[in-house]
Design an enzyme around this catalytic site. Structure first.
Site, short mmCIF file in Angstrom:
data_model
loop_
_atom_site.label_atom_id
_atom_site.label_comp_id
_atom_site.label_asym_id
_atom_site.label_seq_id
_atom_site.Cartn_x
_atom_site.Cartn_y
_atom_site.Cartn_z
CB CYS A 83 40.63 41.72 48.64
SG CYS A 83 39.47 40.25 48.97
CB CYS A 131 41.35 38.15 46.07
SG CYS A 131 42.57 38.42 47.35
CB CYS A 134 40.81 35.69 50.10
SG CYS A 134 39.88 36.54 49.28
CB CYS A 154 34.05 45.03 34.73
SG CYS A 154 32.35 45.34 34.70
ZN ZN Z 1 41.08 38.52 49.17
#
Ligand code: ZN
Length: 167
Positions: A83, A131, A134, A154
């Site tokens: 991320c 994610c 976060c 995607c």
């Molecule tokens: Zn994150």
């Protein structure tokens, strides 16, 4: 008294489930309810400082990058895609495939790394992927992926950083 309380609790859970997805759907995806607390939390102004403009637009405002613009599209080395917002490893290189869509695509995330939610923006019913640490928006997941999962994550390349395997 205890019996009554249990009954009420069960009833409340049943109602809550009915408004999101039916219990019989058997979806393999982890559903994270909207508004769930994330481990990594920053105020909007902080995110603006931490991320570049493109990263901010995608991760925090659910924008979509132009297809075929990500350098990660052709990243073929072994390693993990993490991320860009909090550095959590999200996808392993051995689940990456060329979907031909112009966005980095994966058939599975790393365990527990992403959550999903329904996204009805732009008149389409899609499943958005974020994610799990976060809450940053990553992209969408579709049911037309390759084996073994049949899923196609995607993902916007700007939402990811690549960490080559060291060994
Ligand atoms: Zn994150």
């Amino acid at each position: 008294m205890i019996t009554r309380r249990l009954f009420l609790t069960t009833g409340a859970i049943g109602l809550g489930a009915a408004t999101t997805s039916p219990w019989w759907a058997g979806t393999p995806r982890a559903e994270t309810p909207a508004g769930a607390a994330f481990q990594v939390v920053h105020a909007d102004a902080e995110w603006r400082k931490l991320l570049n403009a493109d990263q901010y637009a995608v991760l925090r405002k659910s924008a979509t990058e132009q297809p075929f613009t990500s350098q990660l599209l052709h990243e073929k080395r072994r390693g993990n895609f993490a991320c860009a917002g909090c550095d959590l490893d999200l996808f392993a290189s051995d689940t990456k495939f060329d979907s031909g869509t112009g966005w980095p695509s994966f058939w599975a995330p790393l365990d527990g790394s992403v959550g999903t939610e329904r996204d009805s923006s732009f008149g389409m019913l899609r499943t958005a992927v974020h994610c799990s640490r976060c809450g940053g928006h990553l992209g969408h997941v579709f049911d037309d992926g390759p084996k073994p999962t049949g899923l196609r994550y995607c993902i916007n390349g700007v939402a990811l950083t690549f960490k080559p395997a060291t060994a």
